[in-house]
Design a protein around this motif. Structure first.
Motif, PDB file in Angstrom:
ATOM      1  N   ARG A 129       0.833  -1.211   0.000  1.00 40.51           N
ATOM      2  CA  ARG A 129       0.000   0.000   0.000  1.00 40.51           C
ATOM      3  C   ARG A 129       0.865   1.257   0.000  1.00 40.51           C
ATOM      4  NH1 ARG A 129      -5.141   1.847   1.767  1.00 40.51           N
ATOM      5  NH2 ARG A 129      -4.979   4.101   1.782  1.00 40.51           N
ATOM      6  N   LEU A 130       1.877   1.300   0.877  1.00 38.26           N
ATOM      7  CA  LEU A 130       2.736   2.478   0.935  1.00 38.26           C
ATOM      8  C   LEU A 130       3.535   2.642  -0.363  1.00 38.26           C
ATOM      9  CD1 LEU A 130       3.795   2.217   4.652  1.00 38.26           C
ATOM     10  CD2 LEU A 130       2.502   4.096   3.618  1.00 38.26           C
ATOM     11  N   SER A 185      -4.548   3.800  11.408  1.00 42.60           N
ATOM     12  CA  SER A 185      -4.112   5.107  10.914  1.00 42.60           C
ATOM     13  C   SER A 185      -2.618   5.308  11.147  1.00 42.60           C
ATOM     14  CB  SER A 185      -4.885   6.218  11.636  1.00 42.60           C
ATOM     15  OG  SER A 185      -4.547   6.226  13.008  1.00 42.60           O
ATOM     16  N   SER A 190      -5.886   8.037   2.211  1.00 43.82           N
ATOM     17  CA  SER A 190      -4.469   7.967   1.839  1.00 43.82           C
ATOM     18  C   SER A 190      -3.694   9.046   2.588  1.00 43.82           C
ATOM     19  CB  SER A 190      -4.319   8.200   0.336  1.00 43.82           C
ATOM     20  OG  SER A 190      -4.708   9.534   0.013  1.00 43.82           O
ATOM     21  N   VAL A 191      -2.399   8.983   2.475  1.00 39.85           N
ATOM     22  CA  VAL A 191      -1.538  10.005   3.066  1.00 39.85           C
ATOM     23  C   VAL A 191      -1.904  11.380   2.503  1.00 39.85           C
ATOM     24  CG1 VAL A 191       0.843  10.823   3.183  1.00 39.85           C
ATOM     25  CG2 VAL A 191       0.336   8.398   3.557  1.00 39.85           C
ATOM     26  N   LYS A 196       2.524   1.759  -3.328  1.00 37.32           N
ATOM     27  CA  LYS A 196       1.556   2.268  -4.303  1.00 37.32           C
ATOM     28  C   LYS A 196       1.328   3.772  -4.102  1.00 37.32           C
ATOM     29  CE  LYS A 196      -3.197   1.491  -5.890  1.00 37.32           C
ATOM     30  NZ  LYS A 196      -4.124   2.451  -5.346  1.00 37.32           N
ATOM     31  N   GLU A 197       1.143   4.190  -2.847  1.00 35.71           N
ATOM     32  CA  GLU A 197       0.917   5.615  -2.575  1.00 35.71           C
ATOM     33  C   GLU A 197       2.128   6.449  -2.973  1.00 35.71           C
ATOM     34  OE1 GLU A 197      -1.121   7.052   0.938  1.00 35.71           O
ATOM     35  OE2 GLU A 197      -1.721   5.006   1.446  1.00 35.71           O
ATOM     36  N   TYR A 209      -0.835  -0.509   8.954  1.00 34.24           N
ATOM     37  CA  TYR A 209      -1.323   0.452   7.971  1.00 34.24           C
ATOM     38  C   TYR A 209      -1.674  -0.313   6.701  1.00 34.24           C
ATOM     39  CZ  TYR A 209      -1.565   4.418   4.813  1.00 34.24           C
ATOM     40  OH  TYR A 209      -1.994   5.345   3.900  1.00 34.24           O
ATOM     41  N   PRO A 210      -2.774  -0.048   6.048  1.00 31.34           N
ATOM     42  CA  PRO A 210      -3.746   1.025   6.218  1.00 31.34           C
ATOM     43  C   PRO A 210      -4.937   0.667   7.107  1.00 31.34           C
ATOM     44  CG  PRO A 210      -4.217  -0.091   4.180  1.00 31.34           C
ATOM     45  CD  PRO A 210      -3.014  -0.780   4.791  1.00 31.34           C
ATOM     46  N   GLU A 244       2.382   6.809  -6.737  1.00 31.50           N
ATOM     47  CA  GLU A 244       1.396   7.777  -7.231  1.00 31.50           C
ATOM     48  C   GLU A 244       1.831   9.215  -6.940  1.00 31.50           C
ATOM     49  OE1 GLU A 244      -2.374   6.670  -5.528  1.00 31.50           O
ATOM     50  OE2 GLU A 244      -2.517   4.857  -6.753  1.00 31.50           O
TER      51      GLU A 244
END
Length: 153
Positions: free
Chosen positions: A8-9, A67, A106-107, A11-12, A63-64, A15
């Motif tokens: 997930r991190l 939080s 997301s962040v 991917k973020e 995470y996710p 992006e």
């Protein structure tokens, strides 16, 4: 760090690097999946016009699902914004960082929410219990059980 968290991190971060951040938000450092730093400033007319702050995100292995620990960086010339939901040690009392957290956030969504929280503020003041809180606050703001009762500032 679990593989879910790392995926997930990753991917973020991909992006963010490909698409950039919204206006007023900039990635400063994200060397690993433990801690990231962003600068944030409110664009347009507000009480915080021309002020820039640094946000720190700390991620745990859940995470996710859980939080991130998010706070303003204080020290080395950095201060937290004077705001009714921001303590002078940088801790932020915001329900999306606590009981209203959702894994779909997301962040960047958190940064935009905090930017919006600052933009809509009508009066620069610290939380009423600031002095007591910072005396006893844990290092990690996620260890605090905030009471969310005012979403008007």
């Amino acid at each position: 760090m679990t593989s879910i968290s790392a995926r997930r991190l990753g991917k973020e971060l991909t992006e963010i690097k490909a698409e950039g951040c919204p206006v007023g938000i900039n990635l400063v450092k994200a060397d690993d999946f433990a801690t990231w730093w962003f600068t944030i400033e409110v664009m347009g007319e507000s009480l915080y016009q021309g002020e820039k702050y640094t946000l720190q995100f700390r991620f745990d292995s859940n995470y996710p699902i859980s939080s991130p620990a998010v706070q303003f960086v204080v020290g080395d010339g950095k201060v937290s914004p004077v705001h009714p939901h921001v303590y002078s040690n940088g801790h932020i009392c915001a329900s999306i960082l606590g009981n209203e957290w959702s894994p779909v956030l997301s962040v960047i969504a958190v940064c935009v929410t905090i930017q919006s929280m600052l933009a809509s503020c009508k009066k620069k003041e610290r939380p009423t219990d600031n002095d007591r809180y910072i005396r006893f606050a844990p290092d990690n703001p996620k260890k605090t059980r905030f009471h969310y009762d005012d979403d008007t500032v």
